[in-house]
Design a protein around this motif. Structure first.
Motif, mmCIF file in Angstrom:
data_model
loop_
_atom_site.group_PDB
_atom_site.id
_atom_site.type_symbol
_atom_site.label_atom_id
_atom_site.label_comp_id
_atom_site.label_asym_id
_atom_site.label_seq_id
_atom_site.Cartn_x
_atom_site.Cartn_y
_atom_site.Cartn_z
ATOM 1 N N CYS A 6 -38.330 -34.538 50.722
ATOM 2 C CA CYS A 6 -39.592 -33.859 50.987
ATOM 3 C C CYS A 6 -39.895 -33.824 52.483
ATOM 4 O O CYS A 6 -40.473 -32.876 52.990
ATOM 5 N N CYS A 7 -39.480 -34.881 53.183
ATOM 6 C CA CYS A 7 -39.782 -35.001 54.616
ATOM 7 C C CYS A 7 -38.635 -34.510 55.509
ATOM 8 O O CYS A 7 -38.737 -34.600 56.740
ATOM 9 N N ALA A 8 -37.576 -34.016 54.907
ATOM 10 C CA ALA A 8 -36.398 -33.637 55.695
ATOM 11 C C ALA A 8 -36.652 -32.383 56.522
ATOM 12 O O ALA A 8 -37.490 -31.549 56.197
ATOM 13 N N ASN A 9 -35.902 -32.277 57.610
ATOM 14 C CA ASN A 9 -35.934 -31.098 58.485
ATOM 15 C C ASN A 9 -37.346 -30.730 58.940
ATOM 16 O O ASN A 9 -37.783 -29.586 58.783
ATOM 17 N N HIS A 207 -34.605 -28.132 49.097
ATOM 18 C CA HIS A 207 -36.066 -28.174 49.143
ATOM 19 C C HIS A 207 -36.545 -27.873 50.571
ATOM 20 O O HIS A 207 -36.052 -28.449 51.538
ATOM 21 N N GLY A 208 -37.500 -26.966 50.667
ATOM 22 C CA GLY A 208 -38.065 -26.617 51.967
ATOM 23 C C GLY A 208 -37.403 -25.453 52.663
ATOM 24 O O GLY A 208 -37.797 -25.090 53.784
ATOM 25 N N TRP A 209 -36.418 -24.823 52.017
ATOM 26 C CA TRP A 209 -35.596 -23.836 52.724
ATOM 27 C C TRP A 209 -36.367 -22.606 53.189
ATOM 28 O O TRP A 209 -35.949 -21.943 54.131
ATOM 29 N N THR A 210 -37.510 -22.308 52.598
ATOM 30 C CA THR A 210 -38.207 -21.066 52.954
ATOM 31 C C THR A 210 -38.985 -21.154 54.254
ATOM 32 O O THR A 210 -39.325 -20.122 54.845
ATOM 33 N N VAL A 211 -39.294 -22.375 54.694
ATOM 34 C CA VAL A 211 -40.058 -22.522 55.941
ATOM 35 C C VAL A 211 -39.447 -23.517 56.918
ATOM 36 O O VAL A 211 -39.846 -23.561 58.088
ATOM 37 N N ARG A 212 -38.471 -24.300 56.478
ATOM 38 C CA ARG A 212 -37.879 -25.301 57.369
ATOM 39 C C ARG A 212 -36.427 -24.941 57.649
ATOM 40 O O ARG A 212 -35.503 -25.634 57.227
ATOM 41 N N TYR A 213 -36.226 -23.866 58.335
ATOM 42 C CA TYR A 213 -34.877 -23.417 58.681
ATOM 43 C C TYR A 213 -34.788 -23.220 60.186
ATOM 44 O O TYR A 213 -35.807 -22.996 60.865
ATOM 45 N N GLU A 214 -33.572 -23.320 60.696
ATOM 46 C CA GLU A 214 -33.343 -23.047 62.116
ATOM 47 C C GLU A 214 -33.191 -21.544 62.300
ATOM 48 O O GLU A 214 -32.383 -20.903 61.604
ATOM 49 N N VAL A 215 -33.930 -20.993 63.212
ATOM 50 C CA VAL A 215 -33.899 -19.538 63.397
ATOM 51 C C VAL A 215 -32.549 -19.065 63.928
ATOM 52 O O VAL A 215 -32.235 -17.870 63.863
ATOM 53 N N THR A 216 -31.742 -19.985 64.436
ATOM 54 C CA THR A 216 -30.400 -19.632 64.927
ATOM 55 C C THR A 216 -29.339 -19.700 63.832
ATOM 56 O O THR A 216 -28.188 -19.334 64.067
ATOM 57 N N ASP A 217 -29.717 -20.164 62.659
ATOM 58 C CA ASP A 217 -28.786 -20.288 61.537
ATOM 59 C C ASP A 217 -28.908 -19.032 60.681
ATOM 60 O O ASP A 217 -29.821 -18.911 59.855
ATOM 61 N N VAL A 221 -31.532 -18.252 57.575
ATOM 62 C CA VAL A 221 -32.564 -17.229 57.737
ATOM 63 C C VAL A 221 -32.480 -16.207 56.614
ATOM 64 O O VAL A 221 -33.498 -15.801 56.040
ATOM 65 N N GLU A 222 -31.281 -15.808 56.258
ATOM 66 C CA GLU A 222 -31.112 -14.817 55.187
ATOM 67 C C GLU A 222 -31.622 -15.341 53.854
ATOM 68 O O GLU A 222 -32.274 -14.605 53.098
ATOM 69 N N LYS A 223 -31.345 -16.599 53.556
ATOM 70 C CA LYS A 223 -31.831 -17.184 52.306
ATOM 71 C C LYS A 223 -33.361 -17.262 52.305
ATOM 72 O O LYS A 223 -34.011 -16.987 51.284
ATOM 73 N N ALA A 224 -33.928 -17.660 53.434
ATOM 74 C CA ALA A 224 -35.389 -17.725 53.522
ATOM 75 C C ALA A 224 -36.000 -16.339 53.372
ATOM 76 O O ALA A 224 -36.982 -16.152 52.639
ATOM 77 N N GLU A 225 -35.406 -15.367 54.030
ATOM 78 C CA GLU A 225 -35.955 -14.004 53.966
ATOM 79 C C GLU A 225 -35.835 -13.404 52.572
ATOM 80 O O GLU A 225 -36.670 -12.588 52.166
ATOM 81 N N GLU A 226 -34.816 -13.807 51.826
ATOM 82 C CA GLU A 226 -34.703 -13.353 50.436
ATOM 83 C C GLU A 226 -35.911 -13.844 49.628
ATOM 84 O O GLU A 226 -36.502 -13.099 48.834
ATOM 85 N N ALA A 227 -36.270 -15.105 49.825
ATOM 86 C CA ALA A 227 -37.446 -15.644 49.138
ATOM 87 C C ALA A 227 -38.727 -14.976 49.623
ATOM 88 O O ALA A 227 -39.629 -14.673 48.830
ATOM 89 N N HIS A 228 -38.816 -14.735 50.920
ATOM 90 C CA HIS A 228 -40.003 -14.062 51.459
ATOM 91 C C HIS A 228 -40.158 -12.672 50.842
ATOM 92 O O HIS A 228 -41.276 -12.244 50.513
ATOM 93 N N LYS A 229 -39.055 -11.973 50.676
ATOM 94 C CA LYS A 229 -39.102 -10.637 50.077
ATOM 95 C C LYS A 229 -39.559 -10.714 48.624
ATOM 96 O O LYS A 229 -40.378 -9.902 48.176
ATOM 97 N N ASP A 230 -39.045 -11.690 47.884
ATOM 98 C CA ASP A 230 -39.480 -11.866 46.497
ATOM 99 C C ASP A 230 -40.978 -12.147 46.433
ATOM 100 O O ASP A 230 -41.691 -11.623 45.562
ATOM 101 N N MET A 231 -41.465 -12.973 47.343
ATOM 102 C CA MET A 231 -42.884 -13.281 47.391
ATOM 103 C C MET A 231 -43.710 -12.038 47.683
ATOM 104 O O MET A 231 -44.711 -11.749 47.011
ATOM 105 N N LEU A 232 -43.291 -11.274 48.685
ATOM 106 C CA LEU A 232 -44.017 -10.059 49.052
ATOM 107 C C LEU A 232 -44.029 -9.064 47.893
ATOM 108 O O LEU A 232 -45.060 -8.451 47.599
ATOM 109 N N ASN A 233 -42.901 -8.907 47.231
ATOM 110 C CA ASN A 233 -42.842 -7.986 46.092
ATOM 111 C C ASN A 233 -43.823 -8.403 45.002
ATOM 112 O O ASN A 233 -44.458 -7.548 44.357
ATOM 113 N N TRP A 234 -43.944 -9.707 44.775
ATOM 114 C CA TRP A 234 -44.874 -10.197 43.754
ATOM 115 C C TRP A 234 -46.312 -9.881 44.134
ATOM 116 O O TRP A 234 -47.097 -9.396 43.301
#
Length: 240
Positions: A6-9, A207-217, A221-234
């Motif tokens: 829970c506290c990682a990254n 756990h935490g992948w949607t907001v705790r990612y390195e922007v250089t990775d 970023v692609e995995k996080a943005e996939e979730a962001h897109k699903d959220m926006l669509n909802w």
């Protein structure tokens, strides 16, 4: 240990990050706001994980939602006292002071403030700790739709009480809410056709992948943005 995950990254917090602005009092809380308010515009309430509303990736997501036509509020539910970044041994002490139950009571005040401003419809998304707050909101009609992202503290009984459209976006590698628990959520929701639902487990993420990612990775970023897109669509479908 689930607590260590829970506290990682932890993010490097930045109180001046973002295209929006910080106001000292929105429903009683200091709040990051992105997007212009007009009476016909729907709003999105984003509820952070344990590291709080100063996290740059969270604010960038708020800005992205604002660019899609929403008025977005990201309150500081921890009153300037987020989880310490580099010492998860303090988690149990910290969570006693900042339990989701208090977050839920504060969230209701933020929603009231949005409604006083004439907002037409409200959606809410919660990350980790924030997901528990959002699922409590989803037990009423105070919001139009909910999204839970790598939730913590959410139980099967919580899901049984949900009354509004809900999406659950889970991680394959998650000790807080393992895939088998997310699948239980899906099974329960499948028996309730009156409550629209969407459940997805993202392969290869933690756990935490949607907001705790390195922007250089790029892959992260692609995995996080996939979730962001699903959220926006909802939200686009149900927050009207």
């Amino acid at each position: 240990m689930a607590t260590s995950q829970c506290c990682a990254n932890p993010p490097t917090l930045d109180p001046v990050y973002g295209k929006g602005m910080v106001v000292d009092n929105f429903g009683g809380l200091k709040t990051y706001i992105s997007g212009a308010l007009d009476f016909s515009k729907p709003a999105i309430l984003l509820i952070s994980d344990i590291f709080g509303f100063d996290a740059p990736n969270l604010r960038a997501l708020a800005d992205k939602l604002a660019e899609s036509g929403y008025y977005v509020v990201v309150p500081d539910f921890f009153y300037g006292d987020p989880m310490p970044r580099n010492d998860f041994s303090q988690f149990e002490t910290w969570i006693q002071k900042h339990g989701p139950a208090k977050g839920f009571e504060d969230a209701k005040l933020v929603i009231q403030a949005l409604k006083r401003k004439g907002v037409s419809a409200i959606g809410a998304a919660g990350f980790c700790w924030g997901a528990k707050v959002v699922v409590e909101l989803a037990k009423s009609d105070d919001i139009k739709a909910a999204v839970l992202l790598h939730p913590s503290f959410v139980t099967v009984d919580d899901i049984k009480e949900v009354k509004i459209p809900i999406s659950v976006l889970g991680a394959e590698i998650d000790m807080r809410t393992p895939p088998e628990v997310t699948k239980q959520f899906e099974e329960i929701l499948s028996t309730r056709p009156e409550v629209p639902s969407y459940v997805k487990i993202f392969a290869g993420v933690q756990h935490g992948w949607t907001v705790r990612y390195e922007v250089t990775d790029k892959a992260a970023v692609e995995k996080a943005e996939e979730a962001h897109k699903d959220m926006l669509n909802w939200f686009n479908k149900y927050v009207k």
